[in-house]
Design an enzyme around this catalytic site. Structure first.
Site, PDB file in Angstrom:
ATOM      1  CG  HIS A  70      -2.148  -0.857   1.028  1.00 32.82           C
ATOM      2  ND1 HIS A  70      -3.413  -0.501   1.461  1.00 32.82           N
ATOM      3  CD2 HIS A  70      -2.300  -2.074   0.450  1.00 32.82           C
ATOM      4  CE1 HIS A  70      -4.277  -1.456   1.156  1.00 32.82           C
ATOM      5  NE2 HIS A  70      -3.615  -2.424   0.545  1.00 32.82           N
ATOM      6  CG  ASP A  71       5.119   3.237   1.490  1.00 31.95           C
ATOM      7  OD1 ASP A  71       4.690   4.404   1.511  1.00 31.95           O
ATOM      8  OD2 ASP A  71       6.327   2.959   1.427  1.00 31.95           O
ATOM      9  CG  ASP A  78       7.079   7.784  -0.537  1.00 29.05           C
ATOM     10  OD1 ASP A  78       6.238   7.036   0.009  1.00 29.05           O
ATOM     11  OD2 ASP A  78       6.753   8.739  -1.284  1.00 29.05           O
ATOM     12  CB  SER A  80       3.988   8.554   1.831  1.00 31.95           C
ATOM     13  OG  SER A  80       3.615   7.536   0.922  1.00 31.95           O
ATOM     14  CG  ASP A 259       0.986 -22.771   1.734  1.00 36.19           C
ATOM     15  OD1 ASP A 259       0.097 -21.970   1.336  1.00 36.19           O
ATOM     16  OD2 ASP A 259       0.801 -23.570   2.669  1.00 36.19           O
TER      17      ASP A 259
END
Length: 336
Positions: A70-71, A78, A80, A259
């Site tokens: 998600h970053d 970065d 954020s 897995d």
């Protein structure tokens, strides 16, 4: 330089551009030994922190993978996503799609940052910590190892309004999700491999309740789901409106192990999210679901390569960003 050597150099440069079109100048500044002299215990400290955290809270690995992704897909890797909202602005983590990101994933980064600031203050970025910690957690729960090049800088800003359209939602169509991944430079195969991270972790009942309760006028549940699976989920989620924290494992067969069971589940109608289950039947994604269900080593190889690619998305290096003193606050605010 002679005319002859110049003539040889031009086609060589063109060849390099063709072979490595995905490498930006910022990405080539990352390297595996970035902290070898400035913070030589970086890797050891990260490993100690994530091991302690994962043993104490076994869902940390899944949460960290999600936090990392998600970053990176919103403005690059970065950190954020780690910035807290202030009275003046709402940060990425307060966009509704990020509300379910688990606190333990944020906590493992904060713990590592605290240790590293004592060992080598002002040297290690929060974005490098998140990237390295995620890789270590993947391997700790049985997933593949992949190299993490280092040298990222942290963003000094984070806006909730920047998130929409960059992260796939569970109710999106396969076409919509493919389009999002392709806009980031990922192929359909890489998308299917990365989605395999759902082999660990959980989803809240609110994300899939419409599939198991009053699905349509002709069916009380999504017909693509295994009926016995539906019955179990209904029992689990019967009070989810009163308790929104109730959740189910994405992989009911081996929820704590990284897995290829996730893909086998999709073939059996045991996909928890509609976007996951749809991959087992869509002609663009089905061949890869079947491939990874049949061969875990192929899944691991593809996942490792795709995660390496994710980890270099639009990274900031040098003076493009900063090394935050606190992972939840830009330095300009910390210093005031």
């Amino acid at each position: 330089m002679t005319m002859a050597s110049s003539a040889l150099l031009i086609p060589l440069l063109l060849l390099l551009l063709l072979l490595f079109p995905q490498l930006s100048p910022a990405q080539t500044n990352l390297n595996l030994e970035y902290y070898a002299h400035t913070c030589p215990n970086f890797g050891k400290i990260i490993q100690e922190v994530v091991t302690d955290k994962q043993l104490a809270v076994p869902t940390t690995a899944a949460g960290s993978i999600r936090l990392f992704f998600h970053d990176c897909v919103v403005g690059g890797c970065d950190a954020s996503i780690l910035i807290s909202s202030s009275q003046f602005s709402s940060s990425e983590r307060d966009n509704d799609i990020n509300h379910s990101l688990p606190g333990d994933a944020f906590d493992v980064v904060i713990r590592a940052k605290t240790r590293l600031e004592l060992e080598c203050p002002g040297i290690v970025s929060c974005s490098d910590i998140l990237a390295e910690a995620t890789r270590d957690l993947v391997t700790m729960v049985g997933g593949p190892f992949y190299p993490v090049a280092l040298g990222r800088r942290d963003s000094a800003e984070s806006r909730a309004s920047d998130v929409e359209g960059h992260i796939a939602r569970a109710n999106m169509s396969i076409t919509q999700i493919i389009d999002i991944f392709m806009s980031k430079g990922f192929t359909v195969q890489e998308m299917v491999a990365l989605t395999g991270a759902h082999t660990v972790g959980f989803s809240h009942c609110s994300e899939f309740s419409y599939r198991i309760f009053n699905f349509s006028k002709t069916s009380d549940h999504d017909p693509s789901m295994n009926p016995e699976y539906v019955a179990g989920l209904r029992k689990l989620c019967e009070n989810f409106k009163q308790d929104p924290t109730i959740a189910a494992f994405n992989d009911p067969m081996s929820p704590g192990k990284f897995d290829n069971t996730y893909y086998l589940n999709l073939q059996r109608g045991l996909g928890l999210l509609s976007s996951d289950q749809a991959m087992a039947t869509d002609e663009r994604t089905k061949p890869y679901v079947d491939m990874y269900a049949a061969d875990q080593s192929k899944f691991f190889e593809a996942f490792a390569k795709a995660m390496e690619k994710v980890s270099t998305l639009d990274v900031k290096t040098g003076d493009q960003g900063e090394v935050r003193k606190r992972c939840d606050t830009p330095n300009a605010i910390t210093m005031h």
